[in-house]
Structure formats: C-alpha cells, structure tokens
Write a protein that holds these residues in place. Structure first.
Motif, PDB file in Angstrom:
ATOM      1  N   PRO A  97      65.378 -44.738  -7.372  1.00 34.96           N
ATOM      2  CA  PRO A  97      64.234 -43.974  -6.999  1.00 34.96           C
ATOM      3  C   PRO A  97      64.282 -42.676  -7.815  1.00 34.96           C
ATOM      4  O   PRO A  97      63.308 -42.223  -7.914  1.00 34.96           O
ATOM      5  N   GLU A  98      65.535 -42.095  -8.458  1.00 32.67           N
ATOM      6  CA  GLU A  98      65.465 -40.995  -9.301  1.00 32.67           C
ATOM      7  C   GLU A  98      65.121 -41.154 -10.521  1.00 32.67           C
ATOM      8  O   GLU A  98      64.819 -40.157 -11.417  1.00 32.67           O
ATOM      9  N   VAL A  99      65.017 -42.397 -10.910  1.00 34.48           N
ATOM     10  CA  VAL A  99      64.409 -42.494 -12.542  1.00 34.48           C
ATOM     11  C   VAL A  99      62.919 -42.500 -12.513  1.00 34.48           C
ATOM     12  O   VAL A  99      62.260 -43.187 -11.699  1.00 34.48           O
ATOM     13  N   PRO A 100      62.258 -41.343 -13.061  1.00 37.61           N
ATOM     14  CA  PRO A 100      60.866 -40.977 -13.008  1.00 37.61           C
ATOM     15  C   PRO A 100      59.930 -42.150 -13.530  1.00 37.61           C
ATOM     16  O   PRO A 100      60.472 -42.999 -14.599  1.00 37.61           O
ATOM     17  N   VAL A 101      59.022 -42.504 -13.049  1.00 34.97           N
ATOM     18  CA  VAL A 101      57.784 -43.388 -13.403  1.00 34.97           C
ATOM     19  C   VAL A 101      56.582 -42.368 -13.491  1.00 34.97           C
ATOM     20  O   VAL A 101      56.311 -41.452 -12.747  1.00 34.97           O
ATOM     21  N   ILE A 102      55.908 -42.559 -14.624  1.00 33.01           N
ATOM     22  CA  ILE A 102      55.155 -41.354 -15.044  1.00 33.01           C
ATOM     23  C   ILE A 102      53.723 -41.944 -15.085  1.00 33.01           C
ATOM     24  O   ILE A 102      53.412 -42.938 -15.793  1.00 33.01           O
ATOM     25  N   ILE A 103      52.797 -41.469 -14.597  1.00 34.49           N
ATOM     26  CA  ILE A 103      51.516 -41.755 -14.731  1.00 34.49           C
ATOM     27  C   ILE A 103      50.636 -40.775 -15.564  1.00 34.49           C
ATOM     28  O   ILE A 103      51.024 -39.226 -15.404  1.00 34.49           O
ATOM     29  N   ASN A 104      50.125 -41.341 -16.718  1.00 38.22           N
ATOM     30  CA  ASN A 104      49.570 -40.458 -17.671  1.00 38.22           C
ATOM     31  C   ASN A 104      48.138 -40.319 -17.430  1.00 38.22           C
ATOM     32  O   ASN A 104      47.461 -41.036 -17.032  1.00 38.22           O
ATOM     33  N   SER A 120      54.302 -41.681  -1.969  1.00 36.78           N
ATOM     34  CA  SER A 120      55.844 -41.259  -1.143  1.00 36.78           C
ATOM     35  C   SER A 120      57.213 -41.526  -1.907  1.00 36.78           C
ATOM     36  O   SER A 120      56.959 -42.581  -2.545  1.00 36.78           O
ATOM     37  N   TYR A 121      57.950 -40.568  -1.884  1.00 36.04           N
ATOM     38  CA  TYR A 121      59.259 -40.885  -2.478  1.00 36.04           C
ATOM     39  C   TYR A 121      59.918 -42.003  -1.751  1.00 36.04           C
ATOM     40  O   TYR A 121      60.375 -42.910  -2.504  1.00 36.04           O
ATOM     41  N   ARG A 122      59.727 -42.148  -0.618  1.00 33.04           N
ATOM     42  CA  ARG A 122      60.211 -43.012   0.165  1.00 33.04           C
ATOM     43  C   ARG A 122      60.170 -44.505  -0.273  1.00 33.04           C
ATOM     44  O   ARG A 122      60.926 -45.634  -0.414  1.00 33.04           O
ATOM     45  N   GLU A 123      58.897 -44.678  -0.688  1.00 32.21           N
ATOM     46  CA  GLU A 123      58.181 -46.135  -1.129  1.00 32.21           C
ATOM     47  C   GLU A 123      58.249 -46.151  -2.363  1.00 32.21           C
ATOM     48  O   GLU A 123      58.396 -47.278  -3.038  1.00 32.21           O
ATOM     49  N   PHE A 124      57.672 -45.022  -3.485  1.00 32.99           N
ATOM     50  CA  PHE A 124      57.671 -45.368  -4.687  1.00 32.99           C
ATOM     51  C   PHE A 124      59.254 -44.754  -5.613  1.00 32.99           C
ATOM     52  O   PHE A 124      58.848 -44.732  -6.720  1.00 32.99           O
ATOM     53  N   GLY A 125      59.635 -43.833  -5.001  1.00 27.93           N
ATOM     54  CA  GLY A 125      60.639 -43.096  -5.848  1.00 27.93           C
ATOM     55  C   GLY A 125      60.152 -41.909  -6.534  1.00 27.93           C
ATOM     56  O   GLY A 125      59.076 -41.295  -6.114  1.00 27.93           O
ATOM     57  N   ARG A 126      60.674 -41.169  -7.559  1.00 22.98           N
ATOM     58  CA  ARG A 126      60.051 -40.223  -8.354  1.00 22.98           C
ATOM     59  C   ARG A 126      58.897 -40.592  -9.089  1.00 22.98           C
ATOM     60  O   ARG A 126      59.260 -41.324  -9.963  1.00 22.98           O
ATOM     61  N   VAL A 127      58.006 -39.887  -8.754  1.00 24.54           N
ATOM     62  CA  VAL A 127      56.734 -40.319  -9.652  1.00 24.54           C
ATOM     63  C   VAL A 127      56.320 -38.849 -10.448  1.00 24.54           C
ATOM     64  O   VAL A 127      56.239 -37.842  -9.603  1.00 24.54           O
ATOM     65  N   MET A 128      56.093 -38.794 -11.500  1.00 28.76           N
ATOM     66  CA  MET A 128      55.846 -37.696 -12.356  1.00 28.76           C
ATOM     67  C   MET A 128      54.385 -37.892 -12.988  1.00 28.76           C
ATOM     68  O   MET A 128      53.832 -39.075 -13.277  1.00 28.76           O
ATOM     69  N   PHE A 129      53.644 -36.724 -13.451  1.00 30.20           N
ATOM     70  CA  PHE A 129      52.374 -37.031 -14.306  1.00 30.20           C
ATOM     71  C   PHE A 129      52.760 -36.551 -15.692  1.00 30.20           C
ATOM     72  O   PHE A 129      53.440 -35.505 -16.010  1.00 30.20           O
ATOM     73  N   SER A 130      51.985 -37.136 -16.625  1.00 25.80           N
ATOM     74  CA  SER A 130      51.893 -36.528 -18.080  1.00 25.80           C
ATOM     75  C   SER A 130      50.538 -36.400 -18.379  1.00 25.80           C
ATOM     76  O   SER A 130      49.611 -37.091 -17.828  1.00 25.80           O
ATOM     77  N   THR A 131      50.311 -35.680 -19.360  1.00 23.11           N
ATOM     78  CA  THR A 131      49.037 -35.341 -19.950  1.00 23.11           C
ATOM     79  C   THR A 131      48.728 -35.034 -21.451  1.00 23.11           C
ATOM     80  O   THR A 131      49.924 -34.643 -21.721  1.00 23.11           O
ATOM     81  N   HIS A 132      47.646 -35.116 -21.976  1.00 24.40           N
ATOM     82  CA  HIS A 132      47.588 -34.801 -23.145  1.00 24.40           C
ATOM     83  C   HIS A 132      46.352 -33.633 -23.491  1.00 24.40           C
ATOM     84  O   HIS A 132      45.548 -33.845 -22.798  1.00 24.40           O
ATOM     85  N   VAL A 133      46.585 -32.715 -24.364  1.00 26.86           N
ATOM     86  CA  VAL A 133      45.899 -31.767 -24.502  1.00 26.86           C
ATOM     87  C   VAL A 133      45.267 -31.646 -26.019  1.00 26.86           C
ATOM     88  O   VAL A 133      46.049 -31.420 -26.890  1.00 26.86           O
ATOM     89  N   TYR A 134      43.880 -31.766 -26.125  1.00 29.01           N
ATOM     90  CA  TYR A 134      43.451 -31.782 -27.691  1.00 29.01           C
ATOM     91  C   TYR A 134      42.340 -31.096 -27.424  1.00 29.01           C
ATOM     92  O   TYR A 134      41.284 -31.133 -26.809  1.00 29.01           O
TER      93      TYR A 134
END
Length: 283
Positions: A97-104, A120-134
């Motif tokens: 769960p500590e390995v990030p899964v990233i939503i762009n 939730s961390y309990r169910e999905f682990g560490r979730v991060m966001f990424s974004t693009h700026v142009y």
C-alpha cells in the motif's frame, strides 16, 4: 494509450478523431485493468526503482466539467472513478500500500475531485495525483503576462493542496508559446520563467517535470538546448535554489482539516473529512 483511446488526439496513443475517445466502451476497461496488473507485477520486481504506477494519461476533458471555450469531448469522471477503484484493487494484489498509485487529471477537474468521497488508505493504499500544465494560444512575450496565463492552473493546484490531503506532482509543463526560440527575434527570458514555474510547482506540489528534455530544439527541448532564444536556462541553479528553501516556504500550511488528515488518519484525499496517511519516516 489505453485500449480504445482515453483522449481524442494523438498525444496518448490511438487518435480516433475529435470526440471519439472510446476507452469507456466495450472490453477496453477490462483490458486496461489486465495491463495495469501486469505492470504492477513488473513494478514489484523492480523494488525501490519503481516509484509507482500512473493509471491513465490525460483522459479526455481538458476543459473540465464546465466545458469552457474550446469544446472537446470528455470522459465521464464518475465512470472513471469507478474504474480507478477497480484498477487500484487489482494493482494492490501485487504492490504494497505504500507504493503510490497515481491518478492523472487536468487542473480544471481538480475541484470536482474535491467533492468526491476520498479513496481510503485502508482500501486503496497510497493514492497521489499528477497534473499537466500548458498554455496553447497566441504568443505571449511579456514575462508577467506569461505568468498570468498559468495563474488559473497554479491556483487550482494550490487549492487542491490546501484543502485535500492528496499529494500532487506536476508531471508535465511546457515553456512553449512565448517566442520563436530563435536568437534572432526571441528575447523572452526563459530562465526567469522556468525559475518561477519550478518554484510555484515546488510550493504547491511535490515537484515538477518539464516537457520535454530533448524532444526538439528550443522551448520543446529546454534541458538539452544550450539556449532558447537569447536565454540559457541554468536548471542546476534553479533546483539548487529551490532545495535551499525551508519547508514552510515550499509547502504552506494546509487547512486545519487537511492538516489533521496528513497527521495520520487512515483515509486520504477529498474535502469531506478524510486525509492521507503519510509515508512512515524513520526517526
């Protein structure tokens, strides 16, 4: 690109034409989950060399839920959210769960995510966001005007940082649309602009990656290029200056609710009372 294409342009794989992002149709979602699960197995085998897995790159809908000027198609975010949950569950069969899964996601959609129940961390682990700026539009050669063109994006990233507990990283931004990149007629100060951009993204996100390193000459290859126009970008100086700033200068205090969430609750993200459990640090 994802099966069926998640965008209606050529930037993410198959280009089926305007308004024809077919990722959410038929077997495409199931095929994508299988692909991500295979990637998770590879990532596990790489250990710490694999930072994490991003689920989907640039899903159609750059203009957000309000479909601002520019039109374009958009993938349903509620349907995508359901698919993200399915995909993350499959990934977690292989990754801790500590390995990030990233939503762009585009900055224009970040307010929508703030209204959703958090993952939730309990169910999905560490979730991060990424974004693009142009910025794509007429050439803007004035330094302050160029910064203002990104003001809305940076404000959205700031708001997301201050009012949720999702960690965010800017995985693409561009230095384009400020001149020809020729020393003959391009006097835009790209070093000053890049320095400002990096500091903004480091302040309200975990960091940033410029697009692209060496894809072409000029503004689209600003790392390999010795000069852009009449400017030489000193990337080492920019990042060293950023690294020397104190943490409070880079990351302003989030809202009280978000601060409590970051301090160790068992859920993450969202603006409705749930936050991210941060990675454990050794004392």
């Amino acid at each position: 690109g994802a099966p069926g294409a998640q965008a209606d342009n050529a930037f993410t794989g198959c280009d089926l034409g305007p308004g024809r992002a077919g990722f959410l149709r038929g077997r495409n979602r199931a095929l994508a989950v299988r692909a991500l699960e295979a990637m998770a197995e590879i990532c596990r085998g790489q250990g710490r060399r694999c930072f994490g897995i991003e689920l989907l790159n640039e899903p159609a809908g750059v203009h957000g839920p309000l479909r601002r000027e520019g039109g374009g198609s958009s993938l349903s975010r509620p349907v995508l959210l359901g698919w993200y949950k399915e995909a993350i569950r499959a990934i977690r069969r292989h990754l801790n769960p500590e390995v990030p899964v990233i939503i762009n996601e585009w900055t224009s959609w970040l307010p929508w995510w703030m209204t959703q129940e958090p993952l939730s961390y309990r169910e999905f682990g560490r979730v991060m966001f990424s974004t693009h700026v142009y910025y794509f539009g007429p050439v803007v050669a004035d330094q302050m005007d160029a910064r203002q063109k990104h003001g809305e994006d940076i404000s959205a990233i700031q708001n997301f940082w201050m009012n949720t507990a999702y960690q965010t990283v800017v995985t693409e931004y561009g230095l384009n649309s400020h001149g020809s990149s020729s020393p003959e007629d391009d006097g835009f100060d790209y070093h000053l602009f890049a320095d400002w951009m990096v500091h903004q993204f480091s302040r309200y996100a975990l960091g940033s990656l410029v697009w692209n390193f060496d894809a072409s000459s000029g503004a689209w290859g600003p790392v390999a290029a010795r000069t852009i126009g009449r400017s030489a970008i000193d990337w080492l100086r920019i990042f060293n200056d950023t690294a020397r700033l104190p943490p409070e200068a880079l990351h302003p205090a989030p809202s009280r609710a978000s601060a409590r969430q970051r301090a160790g609750s068992s859920t993450q993200g969202g603006s409705r009372g749930a936050g991210q459990r941060p990675p454990r640090r050794r004392p």
